[in-house]
Design a protein around this motif. Structure first.
Motif, mmCIF file in Angstrom:
data_model
loop_
_atom_site.group_PDB
_atom_site.id
_atom_site.type_symbol
_atom_site.label_atom_id
_atom_site.label_comp_id
_atom_site.label_asym_id
_atom_site.label_seq_id
_atom_site.Cartn_x
_atom_site.Cartn_y
_atom_site.Cartn_z
ATOM 1 N N THR A 467 0.850 -1.133 -0.119
ATOM 2 C CA THR A 467 -0.038 0.076 -0.055
ATOM 3 C C THR A 467 0.948 1.245 0.018
ATOM 4 O O THR A 467 0.139 2.324 0.224
ATOM 5 N N SER A 468 2.214 1.254 0.003
ATOM 6 C CA SER A 468 3.078 2.060 0.074
ATOM 7 C C SER A 468 3.350 2.704 -1.401
ATOM 8 O O SER A 468 3.760 1.785 -2.150
ATOM 9 N N PRO A 469 3.234 4.102 -1.783
ATOM 10 C CA PRO A 469 3.903 4.534 -3.057
ATOM 11 C C PRO A 469 5.165 4.416 -3.192
ATOM 12 O O PRO A 469 5.542 4.730 -4.280
ATOM 13 N N PHE A 470 5.896 4.584 -2.175
ATOM 14 C CA PHE A 470 7.378 4.689 -2.393
ATOM 15 C C PHE A 470 8.095 3.686 -1.214
ATOM 16 O O PHE A 470 8.459 4.114 -0.299
ATOM 17 N N ALA A 471 8.387 2.459 -1.833
ATOM 18 C CA ALA A 471 8.792 1.491 -0.472
ATOM 19 C C ALA A 471 10.162 1.028 -0.801
ATOM 20 O O ALA A 471 10.482 0.480 -1.851
ATOM 21 N N PHE A 472 10.953 0.839 0.248
ATOM 22 C CA PHE A 472 12.092 0.193 0.271
ATOM 23 C C PHE A 472 11.880 -1.227 0.223
ATOM 24 O O PHE A 472 11.275 -1.921 1.058
ATOM 25 N N THR A 473 12.621 -1.986 -0.918
ATOM 26 C CA THR A 473 12.389 -3.367 -1.151
ATOM 27 C C THR A 473 13.612 -4.312 -1.126
ATOM 28 O O THR A 473 13.771 -4.774 -2.116
ATOM 29 N N GLY A 474 14.637 -3.967 -0.224
ATOM 30 C CA GLY A 474 15.870 -4.800 -0.217
ATOM 31 C C GLY A 474 16.809 -3.984 -0.440
ATOM 32 O O GLY A 474 17.862 -3.983 0.247
ATOM 33 N N ASN A 475 17.142 -3.700 -1.732
ATOM 34 C CA ASN A 475 18.272 -2.735 -2.208
ATOM 35 C C ASN A 475 17.813 -1.872 -3.438
ATOM 36 O O ASN A 475 18.601 -1.521 -4.066
ATOM 37 N N LYS A 476 16.583 -1.258 -3.233
ATOM 38 C CA LYS A 476 16.026 -0.332 -4.109
ATOM 39 C C LYS A 476 14.608 0.154 -3.527
ATOM 40 O O LYS A 476 14.227 -0.487 -2.535
ATOM 41 N N PHE A 477 14.076 1.428 -4.284
ATOM 42 C CA PHE A 477 12.894 1.731 -3.833
ATOM 43 C C PHE A 477 11.936 1.283 -4.954
ATOM 44 O O PHE A 477 12.217 1.685 -6.011
ATOM 45 N N GLU A 478 10.786 1.018 -4.599
ATOM 46 C CA GLU A 478 9.947 0.951 -5.618
ATOM 47 C C GLU A 478 8.740 1.974 -5.687
ATOM 48 O O GLU A 478 8.007 2.070 -4.545
ATOM 49 N N PHE A 479 8.638 2.786 -6.585
ATOM 50 C CA PHE A 479 7.826 3.985 -6.802
ATOM 51 C C PHE A 479 6.753 2.929 -7.631
ATOM 52 O O PHE A 479 6.286 2.964 -8.574
ATOM 53 N N ARG A 480 5.684 3.028 -6.473
ATOM 54 C CA ARG A 480 4.319 2.071 -7.085
ATOM 55 C C ARG A 480 3.205 2.796 -7.464
ATOM 56 O O ARG A 480 2.101 2.375 -8.037
ATOM 57 N N ALA A 481 3.287 4.248 -7.473
ATOM 58 C CA ALA A 481 2.363 5.045 -7.903
ATOM 59 C C ALA A 481 2.269 5.379 -9.324
ATOM 60 O O ALA A 481 1.188 5.897 -9.785
ATOM 61 N N VAL A 482 3.292 4.880 -10.006
ATOM 62 C CA VAL A 482 3.247 5.129 -11.557
ATOM 63 C C VAL A 482 2.364 4.399 -12.222
ATOM 64 O O VAL A 482 1.851 3.247 -11.993
ATOM 65 N N GLY A 483 1.587 5.140 -13.082
ATOM 66 C CA GLY A 483 0.555 4.513 -13.862
ATOM 67 C C GLY A 483 1.085 3.606 -15.088
ATOM 68 O O GLY A 483 1.970 3.797 -15.689
ATOM 69 N N SER A 484 0.129 2.515 -15.410
ATOM 70 C CA SER A 484 0.524 1.485 -16.226
ATOM 71 C C SER A 484 0.799 2.160 -17.800
ATOM 72 O O SER A 484 1.349 1.548 -18.754
ATOM 73 N N SER A 485 0.107 3.090 -18.064
ATOM 74 C CA SER A 485 0.159 3.751 -19.546
ATOM 75 C C SER A 485 1.264 4.812 -19.685
ATOM 76 O O SER A 485 1.461 5.188 -20.973
ATOM 77 N N ALA A 486 1.949 5.027 -18.532
ATOM 78 C CA ALA A 486 2.876 6.402 -18.582
ATOM 79 C C ALA A 486 4.108 5.947 -19.391
ATOM 80 O O ALA A 486 4.490 4.744 -18.986
ATOM 81 N N ALA A 487 4.658 6.926 -19.800
ATOM 82 C CA ALA A 487 6.139 6.722 -20.046
ATOM 83 C C ALA A 487 6.981 7.141 -18.734
ATOM 84 O O ALA A 487 6.833 8.284 -18.168
ATOM 85 N N VAL A 488 7.763 6.181 -18.363
ATOM 86 C CA VAL A 488 8.438 6.425 -17.149
ATOM 87 C C VAL A 488 9.440 7.356 -16.932
ATOM 88 O O VAL A 488 9.969 7.735 -15.940
ATOM 89 N N ALA A 489 10.138 7.963 -18.153
ATOM 90 C CA ALA A 489 11.014 8.625 -18.111
ATOM 91 C C ALA A 489 10.825 10.164 -17.274
ATOM 92 O O ALA A 489 11.737 10.383 -16.666
ATOM 93 N N TRP A 490 9.733 10.512 -17.546
ATOM 94 C CA TRP A 490 9.243 11.827 -16.570
ATOM 95 C C TRP A 490 9.327 11.523 -15.114
ATOM 96 O O TRP A 490 10.017 12.014 -14.233
ATOM 97 N N PRO A 491 8.746 10.427 -14.497
ATOM 98 C CA PRO A 491 8.821 10.315 -13.067
ATOM 99 C C PRO A 491 10.312 9.849 -12.509
ATOM 100 O O PRO A 491 10.690 10.243 -11.563
ATOM 101 N N VAL A 492 11.097 9.056 -13.408
ATOM 102 C CA VAL A 492 12.544 8.778 -13.173
ATOM 103 C C VAL A 492 13.262 10.063 -13.079
ATOM 104 O O VAL A 492 13.933 10.259 -12.242
ATOM 105 N N THR A 493 12.738 11.039 -13.982
ATOM 106 C CA THR A 493 13.526 12.250 -13.951
ATOM 107 C C THR A 493 13.240 12.972 -12.801
ATOM 108 O O THR A 493 14.295 13.508 -12.233
ATOM 109 N N VAL A 494 12.012 13.064 -12.388
ATOM 110 C CA VAL A 494 11.813 13.756 -10.824
ATOM 111 C C VAL A 494 12.730 13.014 -9.976
ATOM 112 O O VAL A 494 13.265 13.814 -8.881
ATOM 113 N N VAL A 495 12.426 11.758 -9.737
ATOM 114 C CA VAL A 495 13.184 11.045 -8.661
ATOM 115 C C VAL A 495 14.667 11.300 -8.732
ATOM 116 O O VAL A 495 15.425 11.775 -7.785
#
Length: 730
Positions: A467-495
C-alpha cells in the motif's frame, strides 16, 4: 518483481544478489542467444576499427564528445548491418511530450547524380535529424509557425531494428529539442537528471574515499508492466475502448475478483502463447524481460524485466508497451494499458524499481549485512528520505494523469499521499540514528515450515508493504504509484533530480563539518550529526502501516503531508517557484521548460476527459437510450397485452415504471453532462479545475444511470459487450 538475476542476462543489467552491476550492456549470453535486432557492443566491436570502437565506448561510458570522423565510420557500419538484416529505411526514434514515441522514416537509397542510386548513411544523418517541431506539444516553447526541431543521437541507448511485416527499419534512439535548444521530449531531461545525480553522488563517494576508479554514478531501473487482455471482437464493439482505452459504462458482473482465484493462477493457453511471442520479440530487441503471471483482476496480467541503467530501461519500457499492443492481435486479443479500464476490479500500475549504482558495479542502496555500520548506505538512504519528504508534491505531480486518477487510492493502488515504507529493520536503524549513533541491525533469521521435506528458508528482517507509494524493497525503492500507460522517463527524471538535490545538501553539510582538513576520525561524528538532523526533520514521511486505512489519511494530514487527490490539484505544483528552482539549479529543465510541461500536462488532462465525456454522450444518445427505449416498448406492449387478457401482473407494470424512470434519469444525466462540457477556458489549469468539479461528477452520474439501465434491459437488446463477457479470457 524479481530481485535476482545473472549478470550476463540483461542489457546493462544489475545482479541484485551481490549488488554488482555489469558495466557493459548486452553481455555474452544474451548477445549470442537474443538481441538479434540490436546493434550491441559486441556487434560494434566486430564491425568497427579498434580505435573507433574505443573512442565510441568512451563517449558512451564517460560522456566524452563524439567527433565527426568517428560518427561517419559508425554510421557506415550501422547501415551495413541494418541492410544485411533487411532494412531499407532509418528513423530517429524519440519520445515527444505526447507520452508516446515518434518516428519519421528516411530511405538509405539516394540519387547518385548520374541517373542511378546508391545506399548512403552519413555520420551527420546518424547524429542529427530534423523533424517538424510545430505539431508536437511544446507548451508555448514553439509557436505553430516555428517548425524547426532537432533530434540528437543518444549513443548510450543501442539502435535496433523494427520489423513490421516485410518492412525493416533502423531505429536510432534520440533526444528531441527545439531550434532554440529547449527540450521537447522526455529523454533530454532524463539524461540531464542522470548527470545531476552522478555529480552529487560522486561528492558523497569522495567524502567516504570510495570513489577510486568510479567515473560515474547511474540511476538504475526495473519497470513492471501490468495490462489487460480482452477478445479483440469485443474491443471493436465498444466505442469507449476504441476511443478512450477504458470502459465508460459497464455494470458490475456477478463474478469479478472476489474469489481471488486469478492471481498467480494457471495462465490460459492462448494468453501464454501471446506472452511467449511477445517475449521473443522483446528479446530480439534486447529487452531483458524476466517474469510473467496472472495479476489480481480477471483478464489482467503482468510482465517484469531485469534491472538496467535508467535511460535504457525507459527506452525499453516504451518498446514493451508497443510490443504488447502489436503482438496481441495475432491471437485475437487486444492489449489494454489504461490504468482503470474496468470499474470495480483492480487497475494497472507500472511499479518503478529505482536505485543508484556506480559504473564499477556497486549498488549504493545495498544495505549489506551489518547495516548500522554501513555509513555510506545510511547517507544515501537518508538523502532519499529527505528528498521524498521535501518534494512529495512534485513527486505526486509526476504521476498525475486523468487515467491514474481512477486508480490511485483504490483497493489495489497506493494512495495519493506520498510516503516511504522502510520495513522493520531500516525503521529500527533510523530510530537509532535519531537518538544518536546506531548500534545494531535486526536479523531476520530462518523460518521452520514444520515439515521434514521442506527446507528452512531465510526470513527477511522486515515485511513488504503493497500500500506504500514509495517502498524500500531490499536494495532499491519501488515507486508504485506510476500508472500503467505512463512513459516512465518523466517520473524517473523527477526522482533523479530530487535525490540529486538532497545529495547536494548532505555533501555540503558533511564538507562543512569535516572542514579544510578532513580526516577519517572526524567522519563518523559528522555523518551521525547530519543524519540525525535529517531524520528529526523528515521522519514524518516514513509510514509502515496500511496506506488504505482512513486513519492514515487523517494522520498524514496531521503530519503535514500533502494529499493531492487528483490531477487538477497536483499539476499546478509544477508551476511553483520551488519546482522551477529545483530543476533549474541542477540544469535539468529551464524555467520555460518546466512551465511548458505543466501547461502540456494540464491541457492533456482536459482533452482526455473531454474526449471521454463526449464519447459518453454519443454512446448514450445513439446506443444506450435507443436500446433502453426498445426494451421499454416491449415491456409496455407486454403490459398492454396482459391487461387486455385481464391477467393482472403488478411486477410487469413495476418493471415498466422502473425502466421509464431509469431512461429519464439517463436523459437528464446526458443533458447535464452536455451543459458541463459547454464551458471553455483559455487557462488549462482553470479548465482542469472546472473539469474536476463539474464534468467528472456529471460523467459519474451518467455512468450510474446507464449501469442501472444495463441491469434492466434485455441482454439481446443491450448494444455493448458486458463485463461478464469481456473479462473471460480463454
Amino acid at each position: 518483481m524479481t530481485a535476482t538475476m545473472r549478470p550476463e542476462a540483461s542489457a546493462s543489467s544489475w545482479n541484485n544478489e551481490n549488488g554488482k552491476m555489469p558495466t557493459t550492456p548486452l553481455r555474452d549470453n544474451v548477445e549470442r542467444t537474443f538481441a538479434a535486432d540490436v546493434f550491441t557492443e559486441r556487434v560494434m566491436q566486430q564491425r568497427l576499427p579498434k580505435d573507433v570502437y574505443k573512442r565510441l565506448l568512451r563517449t558512451i561510458r564517460l560522456a566524452e564528445p563524439l567527433d565527426a570522423a568517428v560518427a561517419d565510420v559508425v554510421a557506415a557500419a550501422m547501415k551495413d548491418w541494418a541492410v544485411e538484416n533487411g532494412a531499407t529505411h532509418y528513423t530517429h526514434w524519440f519520445q515527444p511530450l505526447t507520452g508516446q514515441t515518434a518516428e519519421k522514416h528516411d530511405a538509405f537509397i539516394v540519387p547518385d547524380g548520374h541517373g542511378g542510386a546508391i545506399s548512403e548513411f552519413t555520420g551527420s544523418a546518424l547524429v542529427q535529424g530534423e523533424p517538424d517541431a510545430s505539431s508536437f506539444p511544446s507548451g508555448g516553447l514553439r509557436t505553430t509557425f516555428e517548425a524547426r526541431g532537432y533530434t540528437a543521437w543518444d549513443c548510450t541507448s543501442p539502435v535496433f531494428l523494427n520489423r513490421a511485416g516485410n518492412n525493416v527499419t533502423l531505429c536510432i534512439p534520440t533526444a528531441f529539442v527545439s531550434w532554440n535548444g529547449e527540450a521537447l521530449d522526455k529523454k533530454t531531461p532524463l539524461l540531464r537528471s542522470i548527470d545531476a545525480l552522478s555529480e552529487q553522488a560522486l561528492r558523497i563517494l569522495r567524502i567516504f574515499g570510495t570513489d577510486q576508479g568510479v567515473g560515474r554514478v547511474e540511476s538504475t531501473l526495473g519497470s513492471e508492466q501490468e495490462y489487460f487482455l480482452i477478445d479483440r471482437a469485443y474491443y471493436f464493439e465498444r466505442p469507449d475502448l476504441l476511443t478512450c482505452d477504458r470502459t465508460l459504462f459497464g455494470a458490475r458482473p456477478p463474478k469479478g475478483q472476489q474469489l481471488e482465484d486469478h492471481y498467480f493462477g494457471s495462465i490460459p493457453g492462448r494468453v501464454l502463447n501471446f506472452m511467449g511471442d511477445a517475449e521473443r520479440e522483446l528479446y530480439r530487441l534486447g529487452v531483458p524481460v524476466k517474469t510473467r503471471h496472472n495479476e489480481v483482476a480477471p483478464g489482467q496480467f503482468e510482465l517484469a524485466p531485469h534491472f538496467e541503467l535508467a535511460n535504457l530501461a525507459c527506452d525499453h519500457q516504451m518498446l514493451v508497451m508497443e510490443t504488447l499492443k502489436r503482438v496481441a492481435p495475432r491471437y485475437g486479443l487486444q492489449c489494454i494499458l489504461h490504468e482503470k479500464p474496468f470499474r470495480g476490479i483492480n487497475g494497472s500500475g507500472k511499479h518503478c524499481n529505482w536505485s543508484m549504482a556506480t559504473d564499477t558495479g556497486v549498488n549504493l542502496l545495498d544495505p549489506r549485512d551489518e547495516t548500522h555500520t554501513n555509513m555510506q548506505f545510511l547517507v544515501f538512504l537518508c538523502a532519499v528520505i529527505r528528498a521524498v519528504d521535501l518534494n512529495a508534491d512534485i513527486l505526486r505531480a509526476s504521476i498525475a494523469s486523468a487515467a491514474n486518477d481512477h486508480r490511485l487510492g483504490a483497493n489495489e493502488a497506493p494512495p495519493a499521499i506520498i510516503s516511504i515504507f522502510l520495513g522493520d529493520m531500516l525503521t529500527d536503524i533510523v530510530e537509532q540514528i535519531e537518538k544518536g549513533t546506531p548500534k545494531s541491525t535486526m536479523k531476520g533469521g530462518k523460518l521452520d515450515l514444520g515439515a521434514r521435506t521442506l527446507p528452512q528458508i531465510p526470513r527477511h528482517a522486515g515485511d513488504r508493504n503493497r500500500t506504500s507509494p514509495f517502498a524500500f524493497t531490499g536494495n532499491k525503492f519501488e515507486f508504485r504509484a506510476v500508472g500503467s500507460s505512463a512513459a516512465v522517463a518523466w517520473p524517473v527524471t523527477v526522482v533523479n533530480t530530487i535525490v540529486a538535490e538532497s545529495l547536494d545538501y548532505v555533501a555540503t553539510e558533511l564538507e562543512k563539518a569535516l572542514g579544510q582538513n578532513p580526516s577519517e576520525s572526524k567522519l563518523p561524528g559528522a555523518v551521525a550529526s547530519v543524519l540525525q538532523k535529517i531524520v528529526k526533520q523528515h521522519k514524518r514521511v516514513i509510514f509502515n502501516g496500511d496506506g488504505y486505512d482512513v486513519k492514515w489519511h487523517k494522520e498524514a494530514e496531521a503530519r503535514g503531508l500533502p494529499n493531492m487527490r487528483n490531477t487538477a490539484d497536483a499539476l499546478p505544483v509544477l508551476k511553483s517557484k520551488k519546482a522551477v528552482d529545483l530543476f533549474r539549479k541542477f540544469k535539468v529543465l529551464s524555467k520555460q521548460e518546466v512551465e511548458s510541461r505543466a501547461f502540456i500536462f494540464a491541457e492533456k488532462y482536459v482533452k482526455q476527459v473531454v474526449i471521454e465525456a463526449e464519447t459518453m454522450v454519443s454512446m448514450a444518445r445513439t446506443m444506450i437510450l435507443p436500446a433502453a427505449v426498445r426494451h421499454q416498448t416491449e415491456l409496455a406492449r407486454a403490459a398492454a397485452e396482459t391487461a387486455r387478457a385481464e391477467v393482472p401482473d403488478p411486477s410487469l407494470q413495476e418493471s415498466l415504471e422502473q425502466c421509464v424512470a431509469a431512461c429519464g434519469k439517463a436523459r437528464d444525466a446526458v443533458a447535464a453532462l452536455e451543459k458541463a462540457l459547454a464551458h471553455h477556458d483559455g487557462d488549462p489549469f482553470l479548465h482542469a479545475k472546472w473539469i474536476k468539479e463539474n464534468v467528472v461528477p456529471a460523467m459519474e452520474e451518467l455512468r450510474r444511470s446507464v449501469d442501472e439501465l444495463e441491469t434492466q434491459v434485455a441482454d439481446n437488446l443491450w448494444p455493448l459487450p458486458s463485463y461478464r463477457k469481456m473479462l473471460s479470457i480463454r
